[in-house]
Structure formats: C-alpha cells, structure tokens
Scaffold this motif. Structure first.
Motif, PDB file in Angstrom:
ATOM      1  N   PHE A   4      60.208  47.947  91.546  1.00  0.00           N
ATOM      2  CA  PHE A   4      58.951  48.692  91.488  1.00  0.00           C
ATOM      3  C   PHE A   4      58.354  48.687  90.082  1.00  0.00           C
ATOM      4  CE2 PHE A   4      56.590  52.617  90.743  1.00  0.00           C
ATOM      5  CZ  PHE A   4      55.610  52.501  91.720  1.00  0.00           C
ATOM      6  N   ASP A   5      59.213  48.810  89.076  1.00  0.00           N
ATOM      7  CA  ASP A   5      58.736  48.811  87.691  1.00  0.00           C
ATOM      8  C   ASP A   5      58.081  47.494  87.320  1.00  0.00           C
ATOM      9  OD1 ASP A   5      59.557  51.394  87.236  1.00  0.00           O
ATOM     10  OD2 ASP A   5      61.563  50.795  86.565  1.00  0.00           O
ATOM     11  N   ILE A   7      56.003  45.865  89.170  1.00  0.00           N
ATOM     12  CA  ILE A   7      54.642  45.792  89.713  1.00  0.00           C
ATOM     13  C   ILE A   7      53.650  46.207  88.641  1.00  0.00           C
ATOM     14  CG2 ILE A   7      53.062  46.627  91.492  1.00  0.00           C
ATOM     15  CD1 ILE A   7      55.477  47.211  93.235  1.00  0.00           C
ATOM     16  N   ASP A   9      50.524  47.756  86.616  1.00  0.00           N
ATOM     17  CA  ASP A   9      49.792  49.013  86.803  1.00  0.00           C
ATOM     18  C   ASP A   9      48.507  48.835  87.617  1.00  0.00           C
ATOM     19  OD1 ASP A   9      51.744  50.349  85.464  1.00  0.00           O
ATOM     20  OD2 ASP A   9      50.584  50.729  83.641  1.00  0.00           O
ATOM     21  N   VAL A  12      49.331  48.865  91.278  1.00  0.00           N
ATOM     22  CA  VAL A  12      49.728  50.194  91.747  1.00  0.00           C
ATOM     23  C   VAL A  12      48.491  51.077  91.925  1.00  0.00           C
ATOM     24  CG1 VAL A  12      51.035  52.290  91.205  1.00  0.00           C
ATOM     25  CG2 VAL A  12      51.989  50.039  90.650  1.00  0.00           C
ATOM     26  N   ILE A  15      46.710  50.209  95.051  1.00  0.00           N
ATOM     27  CA  ILE A  15      47.396  50.762  96.219  1.00  0.00           C
ATOM     28  C   ILE A  15      47.074  52.248  96.362  1.00  0.00           C
ATOM     29  CG2 ILE A  15      49.661  51.301  97.205  1.00  0.00           C
ATOM     30  CD1 ILE A  15      50.703  48.720  95.853  1.00  0.00           C
ATOM     31  N   LEU A  16      47.097  52.973  95.266  1.00  0.00           N
ATOM     32  CA  LEU A  16      46.797  54.407  95.300  1.00  0.00           C
ATOM     33  C   LEU A  16      45.350  54.660  95.702  1.00  0.00           C
ATOM     34  CD1 LEU A  16      48.728  55.568  92.103  1.00  0.00           C
ATOM     35  CD2 LEU A  16      49.374  55.950  94.478  1.00  0.00           C
ATOM     36  N   CYS A  28      52.091  62.708  94.859  1.00  0.00           N
ATOM     37  CA  CYS A  28      52.626  61.478  94.254  1.00  0.00           C
ATOM     38  C   CYS A  28      52.895  61.659  92.761  1.00  0.00           C
ATOM     39  CB  CYS A  28      51.644  60.319  94.444  1.00  0.00           C
ATOM     40  SG  CYS A  28      51.569  59.658  96.118  1.00  0.00           S
ATOM     41  N   ARG A  34      55.484  57.710  85.647  1.00  0.00           N
ATOM     42  CA  ARG A  34      54.527  56.615  85.837  1.00  0.00           C
ATOM     43  C   ARG A  34      53.514  56.971  86.920  1.00  0.00           C
ATOM     44  NH1 ARG A  34      55.480  50.506  88.131  1.00  0.00           N
ATOM     45  NH2 ARG A  34      53.642  49.567  87.157  1.00  0.00           N
ATOM     46  N   PHE A  35      54.014  57.521  88.024  1.00  0.00           N
ATOM     47  CA  PHE A  35      53.106  57.939  89.092  1.00  0.00           C
ATOM     48  C   PHE A  35      52.187  59.064  88.628  1.00  0.00           C
ATOM     49  CE2 PHE A  35      53.796  56.668  93.691  1.00  0.00           C
ATOM     50  CZ  PHE A  35      54.228  55.393  93.368  1.00  0.00           C
TER      51      PHE A  35
END
Length: 316
Positions: A4-5, A7, A9, A12, A15-16, A28, A34-35
């Motif tokens: 996951f790390d 991926i 930013d 991500v 996706i969010l 989240c 990070r989230f």
C-alpha cells in the motif's frame, strides 16, 4: 514498505475522490497518518445531514467511539456514586465544522433530510433555484394529484372563471412556498460559501428530492463580495427574495405519454424583475435544464406549449 505504501499519493487521492462521502472520509482519517493527510485532499464531496447541525456521534472516528464506550463502561462500575442528571442536549456540528480540514473542495453536494412543504398526500411541488448574492432564477413544477389513466382522453383545458381564480391562488401559494424554501436553504449555506473560497460548484438538495439550490463559482464570488453589506441588515432566517417576474403556465388536467394524468399541473419560471429575457426561448432553456428527465421532464415539455401568464411579485 508494504504494497500500500508503494501506491503514489495522487492515485490514493483519486481513489478517495471516488468515495466522496464526507462521513466515510472522516473515518478514513483515523486509519493512519497518511490517510489523515490524504483524505482531506479530496476535491469532490457529498455531505448528508439529518439536520442543520449534525450530531457529533454521527461523525466520530472509531477511536473516539471506542473511548466513549469505554468511559461509559467505567462509569457503570460506580452506581452508588452516580446521581442521574438531566439528559444533556447532544452537541451538534455545522457543515463548516464538519468540513474543517477539507481545503481543496471544488464540487460539494449537500443533502438535507426532508423538505419544507406540508402538502396533501398526492400533491407535489418540486423546484430548482440558482443563487448568487440573491436569487438568479427558480423553476417550479407542481400538481395537485397524479393518477394512472389508460384511456385515450386528451388534456383537459376547460375551466370556469371561479376555477381559474381558485387555481391561480393555489399556484401563487406554491410559488411563494418554493421561493421561501429556496431562500432558506441559501441562507443556511452562507458560512460555507464564505469559508471555502476554493469551491467551484455547490449543490444543496432535500433528501426527498423536493428542491435544489445551485451556486456556481461566479455566484459564490458575487456573494462573498457583498456579504458584508448583507450582514449589516440584521439577523434573519432566510435570504430576501427580490422583486421577481413569474412566467406561469398551467393545465387543469395534463395527460402524459406514459399514461399518467396530472391534475392542476403547473410550471412557473421565476427571474428577478429587470433581468433581460427572450421570453419563451429563455423559458424553454431554463426549464428543460432544470427538469430534463422522468415524469417531471415530460410535464415541463408539455407545459411549455401552454399559454404563458406573466405576474410580478414584490420583494419579501
């Protein structure tokens, strides 16, 4: 470093952005550091509210909820020292407080629970209004009842003078009610417009689909530039509706192609007085844009062919 790390930013955040729901994104943020930083980078959001101020319990993170339940459990070990107190009001958060930390919002959709109309069981009033500093336009579609009619009957146009007058009163009441509901919604989002200068579009809907308020980037900029003068006028619960010109069309009985028959079908297009208009052509563009599909779109198309009555209304 786990998978996951690895991926990036931007991916991500993309996706969010597909998640969009504000409450989910707030939860989240408690997953990781990070989230917590990336969730607030979302620029397209949906915020659903049960009321103007949302209960803290509805948006608490899982960690906060855990400690809340833990303290309640500890409190239960001391019943002898516990004296029941009056139930306290649940603290609420405004949309501005809920969206604190989201500083890159471009497109925001808000949904309030329920609507403002108290109508008969079969009656319906739907509206869509655009605002800047004040009302720019409003399209209203309403009817007294809807029934399924499988016969080949055509639309009914015949009505007596008394029926016309009675129907006109009802249409005016529907129009005033819709404008008051729209101006109330506009007033409720004033702090949000002031706070988030990065927004390009703001859409506010009622949960039952009754009404919609829209503000684009130009409208929000206009509001911010004049809000200081507006605030000086004192406290109130809604934005003042300016002098308006109403383009009204109706049919005592309107038979749609789908077989649905609308009684007292009404279409009202409202603009501020003094705004230049090309009449029927502008009405068609504005109305079809506001209601372009489903039963209401079909009703708008049919009502646009009806005779237009123009009325003026003073500011209120």
């Amino acid at each position: 470093m786990d998978a996951f790390d690895a991926i990036p930013d931007p991916l991500v955040i993309d996706i969010l952005n597909k998640v969009r729901d504000v409450k989910t994104l707030i939860r989240c943020r408690s997953v990781s550091k990070r989230f917590n930083s990336l969730a607030t980078e979302s620029d397209s959001l949906i915020l659903q509210l049960d009321q103007i101020g949302e209960s803290d319990s509805e948006i608490d993170s899982p960690i906060v909820s855990f400690f809340r339940s833990l303290f309640k459990s500890i409190h239960g070990f001391f019943p002898l020292f516990y004296r029941p107190a009056r139930p306290a009001e649940i603290p609420t958060r405004t949309p501005v407080q809920i969206l604190a930390g989201f500083n890159r919002i471009r497109n925001l959709e808000m949904e309030f629970h329920g609507g403002d109309f108290k109508l008969g069981k079969r009656a319906a009033v739907k509206w869509k209004a655009e605002f800047g500093r004040s009302l720019k336009s409003c399209v209203i579609v309403a009817f007294r009842s809807a029934t399924v009619n499988n016969t080949s009957a055509i639309d009914g146009d015949a009505e007596t003078d008394s029926e016309f007058v009675s129907g006109l009163k009802t249409r005016v009441v529907w129009t005033i009610s819709a404008l008051m509901a729209a101006s109330t919604r506009h007033y409720q989002i004033r702090d949000l417009v002031k706070e988030h200068k990065e927004m390009e579009k703001l859409t506010v809907r009622d949960g039952d689909g009754e009404g919609t308020v829209v503000m684009n980037a130009a409208g929000m900029k206009e509001y911010r530039e004049t809000e200081a003068r507006v605030d000086e006028k004192g406290l109130r619960e809604r934005t003042v509706v300016p002098n308006v010109r109403m383009s009204m069309r109706h049919a005592p009985s309107l038979k749609l192609k789908s077989g649905i028959c609308l009684e007292a079908a009404t279409l009202v297009i409202v603009r501020p007085s003094g705004v230049a208009s090309d009449g029927d052509d502008d009405d068609v563009e504005l109305a079809t844009e506001a209601f372009s599909d489903c039963m209401y779109g079909e009703a708008v198309t049919a009502l646009l062919k009806r005779r237009r009555n123009v009325l003026e209304m003073n500011s209120f």
